[in-house]
Design a protein around this motif. Structure first.
Motif, PDB file in Angstrom:
ATOM      1  N   ALA A   1      15.085  -0.311 -14.366  1.00 51.98           N
ATOM      2  CA  ALA A   1      15.228  -0.316 -12.972  1.00 51.98           C
ATOM      3  C   ALA A   1      14.081  -0.621 -13.038  1.00 51.98           C
ATOM      4  O   ALA A   1      12.830  -0.734 -13.283  1.00 51.98           O
ATOM      5  CB  ALA A   1      14.985   1.071 -12.687  1.00 51.98           C
ATOM      6  N   ILE A   2      13.509  -2.123 -12.129  1.00 49.38           N
ATOM      7  CA  ILE A   2      12.113  -2.143 -10.591  1.00 49.38           C
ATOM      8  C   ILE A   2      12.186  -1.194 -10.392  1.00 49.38           C
ATOM      9  O   ILE A   2      12.707  -1.079  -9.018  1.00 49.38           O
ATOM     10  CB  ILE A   2      12.348  -3.740 -10.918  1.00 49.38           C
ATOM     11  CG1 ILE A   2      13.040  -4.338 -11.854  1.00 49.38           C
ATOM     12  CG2 ILE A   2      10.751  -3.616 -10.515  1.00 49.38           C
ATOM     13  CD1 ILE A   2      11.920  -3.936 -12.783  1.00 49.38           C
ATOM     14  N   THR A   3      10.650  -0.254  -9.863  1.00 48.29           N
ATOM     15  CA  THR A   3       9.869   0.761  -9.673  1.00 48.29           C
ATOM     16  C   THR A   3       9.262   0.466  -8.776  1.00 48.29           C
ATOM     17  O   THR A   3       8.356  -0.756  -9.088  1.00 48.29           O
ATOM     18  CB  THR A   3      10.457   1.901  -9.683  1.00 48.29           C
ATOM     19  OG1 THR A   3       9.165   1.690 -10.747  1.00 48.29           O
ATOM     20  CG2 THR A   3      11.618   2.843 -10.313  1.00 48.29           C
ATOM     21  N   ALA A   4       8.582   1.246  -7.346  1.00 53.68           N
ATOM     22  CA  ALA A   4       7.569   0.698  -6.707  1.00 53.68           C
ATOM     23  C   ALA A   4       7.181   1.793  -5.633  1.00 53.68           C
ATOM     24  O   ALA A   4       8.076   3.210  -5.113  1.00 53.68           O
ATOM     25  CB  ALA A   4       7.919   0.047  -5.348  1.00 53.68           C
ATOM     26  N   ALA A   5       5.779   1.924  -5.080  1.00 58.80           N
ATOM     27  CA  ALA A   5       5.601   2.718  -5.024  1.00 58.80           C
ATOM     28  C   ALA A   5       4.830   2.034  -3.541  1.00 58.80           C
ATOM     29  O   ALA A   5       4.239   0.847  -3.419  1.00 58.80           O
ATOM     30  CB  ALA A   5       4.348   4.086  -5.187  1.00 58.80           C
ATOM     31  N   ILE A   6       4.129   3.322  -2.218  1.00 56.01           N
ATOM     32  CA  ILE A   6       3.368   2.544  -0.944  1.00 56.01           C
ATOM     33  C   ILE A   6       2.467   3.428  -1.005  1.00 56.01           C
ATOM     34  O   ILE A   6       2.616   4.476  -0.662  1.00 56.01           O
ATOM     35  CB  ILE A   6       4.071   2.419  -0.153  1.00 56.01           C
ATOM     36  CG1 ILE A   6       5.157   1.599  -0.318  1.00 56.01           C
ATOM     37  CG2 ILE A   6       3.257   1.828   1.218  1.00 56.01           C
ATOM     38  CD1 ILE A   6       6.211   1.040   1.243  1.00 56.01           C
ATOM     39  N   LEU A   7       0.975   2.622  -1.490  1.00 58.33           N
ATOM     40  CA  LEU A   7      -0.527   3.701  -0.975  1.00 58.33           C
ATOM     41  C   LEU A   7      -0.731   3.071   0.748  1.00 58.33           C
ATOM     42  O   LEU A   7      -1.098   2.223   0.890  1.00 58.33           O
ATOM     43  CB  LEU A   7      -1.199   3.967  -2.147  1.00 58.33           C
ATOM     44  CG  LEU A   7      -2.746   4.807  -1.592  1.00 58.33           C
ATOM     45  CD1 LEU A   7      -2.253   5.811  -1.865  1.00 58.33           C
ATOM     46  CD2 LEU A   7      -3.268   4.232  -3.195  1.00 58.33           C
ATOM     47  N   VAL A   8      -0.400   4.475   1.160  1.00 62.60           N
ATOM     48  CA  VAL A   8      -1.592   3.620   2.937  1.00 62.60           C
ATOM     49  C   VAL A   8      -2.863   4.056   2.821  1.00 62.60           C
ATOM     50  O   VAL A   8      -2.711   5.685   2.693  1.00 62.60           O
ATOM     51  CB  VAL A   8      -0.511   4.220   3.713  1.00 62.60           C
ATOM     52  CG1 VAL A   8      -1.037   3.885   5.506  1.00 62.60           C
ATOM     53  CG2 VAL A   8       0.972   3.744   3.524  1.00 62.60           C
ATOM     54  N   ILE A   9      -3.847   3.916   3.154  1.00 60.07           N
ATOM     55  CA  ILE A   9      -4.993   3.792   3.160  1.00 60.07           C
ATOM     56  C   ILE A   9      -5.569   3.596   4.733  1.00 60.07           C
ATOM     57  O   ILE A   9      -5.903   2.943   5.012  1.00 60.07           O
ATOM     58  CB  ILE A   9      -6.016   3.176   2.174  1.00 60.07           C
ATOM     59  CG1 ILE A   9      -5.063   3.517   0.994  1.00 60.07           C
ATOM     60  CG2 ILE A   9      -7.128   3.424   2.281  1.00 60.07           C
ATOM     61  CD1 ILE A   9      -5.899   2.232  -0.625  1.00 60.07           C
ATOM     62  N   GLY A  10      -5.991   5.500   4.879  1.00 60.60           N
ATOM     63  CA  GLY A  10      -6.933   5.012   6.198  1.00 60.60           C
ATOM     64  C   GLY A  10      -6.990   5.740   7.252  1.00 60.60           C
ATOM     65  O   GLY A  10      -5.471   6.827   7.091  1.00 60.60           O
ATOM     66  N   ASP A  11      -7.941   6.656   7.269  1.00 62.46           N
ATOM     67  CA  ASP A  11      -8.522   7.858   8.441  1.00 62.46           C
ATOM     68  C   ASP A  11      -7.217   8.373   9.390  1.00 62.46           C
ATOM     69  O   ASP A  11      -7.154   8.522  10.002  1.00 62.46           O
ATOM     70  CB  ASP A  11      -9.989   8.345   8.117  1.00 62.46           C
ATOM     71  CG  ASP A  11     -10.730   8.269   7.306  1.00 62.46           C
ATOM     72  OD1 ASP A  11     -10.574   9.015   5.987  1.00 62.46           O
ATOM     73  OD2 ASP A  11     -11.673   7.990   7.055  1.00 62.46           O
ATOM     74  N   GLU A  12      -7.062   6.187   9.766  1.00 62.46           N
ATOM     75  CA  GLU A  12      -6.540   6.743  11.310  1.00 62.46           C
ATOM     76  C   GLU A  12      -5.260   6.300  11.212  1.00 62.46           C
ATOM     77  O   GLU A  12      -4.674   6.715  11.951  1.00 62.46           O
ATOM     78  CB  GLU A  12      -6.834   5.019  11.731  1.00 62.46           C
ATOM     79  CG  GLU A  12      -6.295   3.547  10.972  1.00 62.46           C
ATOM     80  CD  GLU A  12      -7.603   3.511   9.928  1.00 62.46           C
ATOM     81  OE1 GLU A  12      -6.410   2.226   8.939  1.00 62.46           O
ATOM     82  OE2 GLU A  12      -8.098   4.050   9.948  1.00 62.46           O
TER      83      GLU A  12
END
Length: 252
Positions: free
Chosen positions: A8-19
């Protein structure tokens, strides 16, 4: 590059920003990246949103990059003081960061040297050892550090960077899905659907309310997912039979 059949090839997303957290900016990148990953056979497992705070970014980067095959970050690589993603990623990896001449050369394809002021040079600060990710929209690059891909938050730029990144990724079997209209309230089939899920543990079966824009209000859809086409067909057949039997019992 395709992974072994059972890998299995897996991923995550990290969204950065106070806005993002304040609601001032509505994220448009998560859905796009999710669709992209599904199409190429990468399983997106987690999404996090963190503020423009170094400690929070560092902790999230280190947690997610060790848990998944890939981590994609969006936001915080612009020219202003609160754009601290590059510095935070450098800290997470324990490497220095400085202006990278390769990034400077990229910016100079769009700017005159005299216009390359201090703020714009912030976009050229790259952690030591990182690979650059080209930006066909505004030239300021993203970068790759290990299994972490750092991209812009502006959707058009992020998408251009993802087009560069995509062909370099290891991918797995693509997730297949089929949607069935239940034609019944969820309470009528909830238990039976659960039993089907137990029979097919290697599939993912979900029930989702769906608003019919052409009239008729809400209806329920059952979505069956699997990477194995034969297993998908077998599970779909079981769900379809369940729906037919329940409708017959109700005289529908």
């Amino acid at each position: 590059m395709t992974a072994a059949p059972n890998q299995a090839i897996t991923a995550a997303i990290l969204v950065i920003g106070d806005e993002i957290l304040s609601g001032r900016t509505k994220d448009a990148n998560i859905g796009y990246i999710a669709d992209y990953m599904t199409l190429i056979g990468v399983d997106l497992k987690e999404v996090r949103v963190v503020p423009d705070e170094e400690a929070e970014i560092v902790a999230a980067v280190n947690a997610l990059r060790t848990r998944y095959t890939y981590l994609f970050t969006t936001g915080g690589i612009g020219p202003t003081h609160d754009d601290i993603t590059a510095d935070s990623v450098a800290k997470a990896f324990g490497v220095p960061i400085d202006v990278d001449q390769r990034a400077v050369d990229m910016l100079l394809t769009r700017l005159k040297r005299e216009d390359l002021n201090e703020a714009r040079l912030r976009m050229c600060r790259i952690p030591q050892g990182a690979e650059l990710v080209a930006n066909a929209v505004s030239a300021a690059p993203g970068f790759r550090m290990g299994n972490v891909f750092v991209m812009a938050g502006v959707p058009r730029i992020m998408q251009a960077m993802l087009d560069v990144i995509g062909p370099t990724l290891q991918t797995g079997a693509k997730m297949l899905s089929e949607t069935l209209e239940a034609g019944l309230p969820e309470g009528a089939y909830g238990s039976a659907l659960g039993e089907i899920q137990k029979r097919f543990p290697q599939t993912s079966i979900g029930s989702y309310p769906h608003f019919n824009t052409s009239g008729g209000g809400f209806s329920n859809q059952i979505v069956v997912r699997s990477k194995d086409p034969a297993l998908l067909a077998e599970a779909v057949a079981a769900v379809r039979l369940m729906i037919e039997e329940l409708k017959a019992a109700r005289g529908l």
